[in-house]
Design an enzyme around this catalytic site. Sequence first.
Site, PDB file in Angstrom:
ATOM      1  N   ARG A 185       0.787  -1.345   0.007  1.00  0.00           N
ATOM      2  CA  ARG A 185       0.062  -0.122  -0.153  1.00  0.00           C
ATOM      3  C   ARG A 185       0.794   1.364   0.193  1.00  0.00           C
ATOM      4  O   ARG A 185       0.396   2.389  -0.782  1.00  0.00           O
ATOM      5  CB  ARG A 185      -0.996  -0.081   1.217  1.00  0.00           C
ATOM      6  CG  ARG A 185      -2.214  -0.544   0.858  1.00  0.00           C
ATOM      7  CD  ARG A 185      -3.145  -0.769   1.753  1.00  0.00           C
ATOM      8  NE  ARG A 185      -2.831  -1.547   2.865  1.00  0.00           N
ATOM      9  CZ  ARG A 185      -3.619  -1.865   3.957  1.00  0.00           C
ATOM     10  NH1 ARG A 185      -4.920  -1.563   3.872  1.00  0.00           N
ATOM     11  NH2 ARG A 185      -3.382  -2.686   4.858  1.00  0.00           N
ATOM     12  N   ASP A 208      -3.933  -0.862  -3.670  1.00  0.00           N
ATOM     13  CA  ASP A 208      -4.726  -1.193  -2.317  1.00  0.00           C
ATOM     14  C   ASP A 208      -5.694  -1.965  -2.930  1.00  0.00           C
ATOM     15  O   ASP A 208      -6.658  -1.598  -3.830  1.00  0.00           O
ATOM     16  CB  ASP A 208      -5.250  -0.004  -1.850  1.00  0.00           C
ATOM     17  CG  ASP A 208      -6.234  -0.066  -0.871  1.00  0.00           C
ATOM     18  OD1 ASP A 208      -6.670  -1.134  -0.445  1.00  0.00           O
ATOM     19  OD2 ASP A 208      -6.856   0.999  -0.144  1.00  0.00           O
ATOM     20  N   LYS A 251       0.744 -18.988   4.299  1.00  0.00           N
ATOM     21  CA  LYS A 251      -0.342 -19.388   5.519  1.00  0.00           C
ATOM     22  C   LYS A 251      -0.273 -18.271   6.221  1.00  0.00           C
ATOM     23  O   LYS A 251       0.698 -17.227   6.392  1.00  0.00           O
ATOM     24  CB  LYS A 251       0.340 -20.552   6.314  1.00  0.00           C
ATOM     25  CG  LYS A 251       1.719 -20.152   7.187  1.00  0.00           C
ATOM     26  CD  LYS A 251       2.378 -21.122   8.054  1.00  0.00           C
ATOM     27  CE  LYS A 251       1.696 -21.012   9.367  1.00  0.00           C
ATOM     28  NZ  LYS A 251       2.352 -20.090  10.280  1.00  0.00           N
ATOM     29  N   HIS A 289       6.406 -23.313   4.313  1.00  0.00           N
ATOM     30  CA  HIS A 289       7.736 -23.361   4.078  1.00  0.00           C
ATOM     31  C   HIS A 289       8.428 -24.377   4.471  1.00  0.00           C
ATOM     32  O   HIS A 289       9.688 -24.749   4.181  1.00  0.00           O
ATOM     33  CB  HIS A 289       8.358 -22.015   4.487  1.00  0.00           C
ATOM     34  CG  HIS A 289       8.415 -21.928   6.139  1.00  0.00           C
ATOM     35  ND1 HIS A 289       7.432 -21.783   7.021  1.00  0.00           N
ATOM     36  CD2 HIS A 289       9.719 -22.232   6.571  1.00  0.00           C
ATOM     37  CE1 HIS A 289       8.094 -21.753   8.169  1.00  0.00           C
ATOM     38  NE2 HIS A 289       9.315 -21.978   8.195  1.00  0.00           N
ATOM     39  N   LYS A 294      12.278 -27.022   3.094  1.00  0.00           N
ATOM     40  CA  LYS A 294      13.515 -27.201   3.645  1.00  0.00           C
ATOM     41  C   LYS A 294      14.113 -28.610   3.346  1.00  0.00           C
ATOM     42  O   LYS A 294      13.554 -29.653   2.993  1.00  0.00           O
ATOM     43  CB  LYS A 294      13.087 -27.571   5.110  1.00  0.00           C
ATOM     44  CG  LYS A 294      12.618 -26.036   5.796  1.00  0.00           C
ATOM     45  CD  LYS A 294      12.454 -26.400   7.331  1.00  0.00           C
ATOM     46  CE  LYS A 294      11.974 -25.181   7.954  1.00  0.00           C
ATOM     47  NZ  LYS A 294      12.849 -24.160   8.697  1.00  0.00           N
ATOM     48  N   GLU A 349      11.045 -24.372  19.352  1.00  0.00           N
ATOM     49  CA  GLU A 349      11.851 -22.967  19.199  1.00  0.00           C
ATOM     50  C   GLU A 349      12.113 -22.479  20.455  1.00  0.00           C
ATOM     51  O   GLU A 349      11.709 -22.418  21.599  1.00  0.00           O
ATOM     52  CB  GLU A 349      10.656 -22.364  18.473  1.00  0.00           C
ATOM     53  CG  GLU A 349      10.153 -22.846  17.255  1.00  0.00           C
ATOM     54  CD  GLU A 349       9.229 -21.732  16.536  1.00  0.00           C
ATOM     55  OE1 GLU A 349       9.809 -20.939  15.694  1.00  0.00           O
ATOM     56  OE2 GLU A 349       8.143 -21.529  16.971  1.00  0.00           O
ATOM     57  N   ASP A 372      -0.877 -21.977  14.545  1.00  0.00           N
ATOM     58  CA  ASP A 372       0.255 -21.686  13.981  1.00  0.00           C
ATOM     59  C   ASP A 372       1.350 -22.655  13.563  1.00  0.00           C
ATOM     60  O   ASP A 372       1.621 -22.276  12.553  1.00  0.00           O
ATOM     61  CB  ASP A 372       0.875 -20.512  14.841  1.00  0.00           C
ATOM     62  CG  ASP A 372       2.100 -19.745  14.289  1.00  0.00           C
ATOM     63  OD1 ASP A 372       1.974 -19.337  13.151  1.00  0.00           O
ATOM     64  OD2 ASP A 372       3.235 -20.011  14.982  1.00  0.00           O
ATOM     65  N   HIS A 390       2.694 -26.913   9.840  1.00  0.00           N
ATOM     66  CA  HIS A 390       4.173 -27.701   9.783  1.00  0.00           C
ATOM     67  C   HIS A 390       4.068 -28.901  10.200  1.00  0.00           C
ATOM     68  O   HIS A 390       4.264 -30.254   9.724  1.00  0.00           O
ATOM     69  CB  HIS A 390       5.132 -26.917  10.414  1.00  0.00           C
ATOM     70  CG  HIS A 390       4.991 -25.207  10.023  1.00  0.00           C
ATOM     71  ND1 HIS A 390       4.967 -24.960   8.697  1.00  0.00           N
ATOM     72  CD2 HIS A 390       5.239 -24.244  10.689  1.00  0.00           C
ATOM     73  CE1 HIS A 390       4.854 -23.873   8.539  1.00  0.00           C
ATOM     74  NE2 HIS A 390       5.176 -23.086   9.872  1.00  0.00           N
ATOM     75  N   LYS A 417       7.071 -22.433  21.955  1.00  0.00           N
ATOM     76  CA  LYS A 417       8.217 -21.342  22.037  1.00  0.00           C
ATOM     77  C   LYS A 417       8.688 -21.422  23.271  1.00  0.00           C
ATOM     78  O   LYS A 417       8.419 -21.962  24.271  1.00  0.00           O
ATOM     79  CB  LYS A 417       7.298 -20.174  21.611  1.00  0.00           C
ATOM     80  CG  LYS A 417       6.760 -19.987  20.179  1.00  0.00           C
ATOM     81  CD  LYS A 417       6.818 -18.588  19.660  1.00  0.00           C
ATOM     82  CE  LYS A 417       5.964 -18.636  18.070  1.00  0.00           C
ATOM     83  NZ  LYS A 417       6.888 -19.234  17.116  1.00  0.00           N
TER      84      LYS A 417
END
Length: 486
Positions: A47, A90, A146, A176, A180, A214, A233, A238, A336
């Site tokens: 934008r 936009d 995603k 993604h 890998k 992670e 998430d 994944h 996490k």
Amino acid sequence: MPGTCASLLVIFGASGDLAQRMLLPSLYGLQHAGLLGPELRILGSARSELDDAAFRESVADAVRRNVPAADLDEASLAALLERVAYHAADSGDAESMARLGQRIEAMRTGDILYHLSTAPRFYVPICVALGALGLAGPGTRVMLEKPIGTDLGSATTINDGVARVFDEDRVFRVDHYLGKEGVQNLIALRFGNAMFEPLWNARHIQHVQITVAETVGVEGRGDYYDTSGAMRDMVQNHLLQLVCLTAMEPPARFEPTAVRNEKIKVLRSLRHIGREQVQSETVTGQYTSGAVGGKVVPGYGEELGRGSRTETFVAMRAHIDNWRWSGVPFYLRTGKRMPRRATEIHLQFRAVPHSIFDPRAKIAPNGLTIRLQPEERIELRLMSKTPGLDRAGLQLSQVALDLDMHEEFAASSRRPAYERLYLDALEGNGTLFVRRDETEAAWEWVDAVIDGWRANDIAPKPYPAGTWGPASAVAMTERHGHSWRE
Ligand code: BG6
């Protein structure tokens, strides 16, 4: 079937975080490796009103910040910048989309790949606008980041909206993890070797563990993350993709339809975990302050600036109800602020049926660990004789056959996921992208779990940053006589 290589890549959301950290550095990597076709042009759109020169400046900045200094080559960067242009638009404003359309027309020399790296609510408006401008017909394809929605309903709405403009074989949904090296190596290991397949089933495997741990927290993405949580998430995409590649039947060929037909069968065989099962089959957690890698870090609520019931850790005990996996638990875990970064798939084999050794000689069952991150390695744990004269009976110890892929392939560079994904999408090869039915089946399964949490009023249990999640995650496996690898 792979189409013709696209000669124009249009990135929507080109000034966003993903573009800066991953997409533009990957395009630089491809340029540097001489892998971008000479005719390829890249048009960024977002934008903010920028001209070509200002955008090129921001691309150069992003590349310099995110590419390791040893790989930076000013000539390659300059060659990349020559391909790059920018046009503000936009998606909610028909006139600005029409002007963008004119720019696309002017730059078009062949096939076009659109990459939508915006918030998902813009996917349908962008596709519809491209369709209305006559820029979404044969010879065009679209890559979607995603998350595709936040549940089955919203994912279906997005998929339906995109499908009105792009046929499914022109839609490339990114996960993604599929880009890998280590994930592709799992496919190579399973289907490039004859020795594993006869053992790869319930008869020989006692349980499977898939961990994506992670050390990072939510890193300034709290607003997004708090509406998502670890289940949406990480697990929906994944982890379930890793389950699919671990559990699927051998596809007839390494090509999009064959591979994805096998993956969807796995997703559809996942045993339902709903209101009745969530208490025993799942554990959720949220990190509190603690220390990771010797550094004190704040808790999730402090990072967010408010209290929240969003889970930053999930552990579950899943089952795939088919002949191959009947009765084999798949323990899934992601979180996490764990003590270390580790993505791995561990197959725990069954014990030998009968020991011929002295009862004092303990025989540990074999295990195969496929480590994907941070380093790629394959480790097979076997029993071996402990050297010595064994007057008290043969002594056995567990030893590891350890294959370090970085050492083994020291001369080959490990390419970031997006380099591979871009090349495949530019060429129109969807093998490493997610098909609509996969996304929707994954959402259906995940939705039932989330509904179960809500119906049972389950709040995530606190765990200090730098630990492996709440103690109940350990209890969940121990109840069944299994333990997490740590
Ligand atoms: C993303 C998630 O899809 O994957 C992030 O949104 C997560 O929350 C990331 O950190 C992990 O990816 P990687 O490649 O670092 O394992």
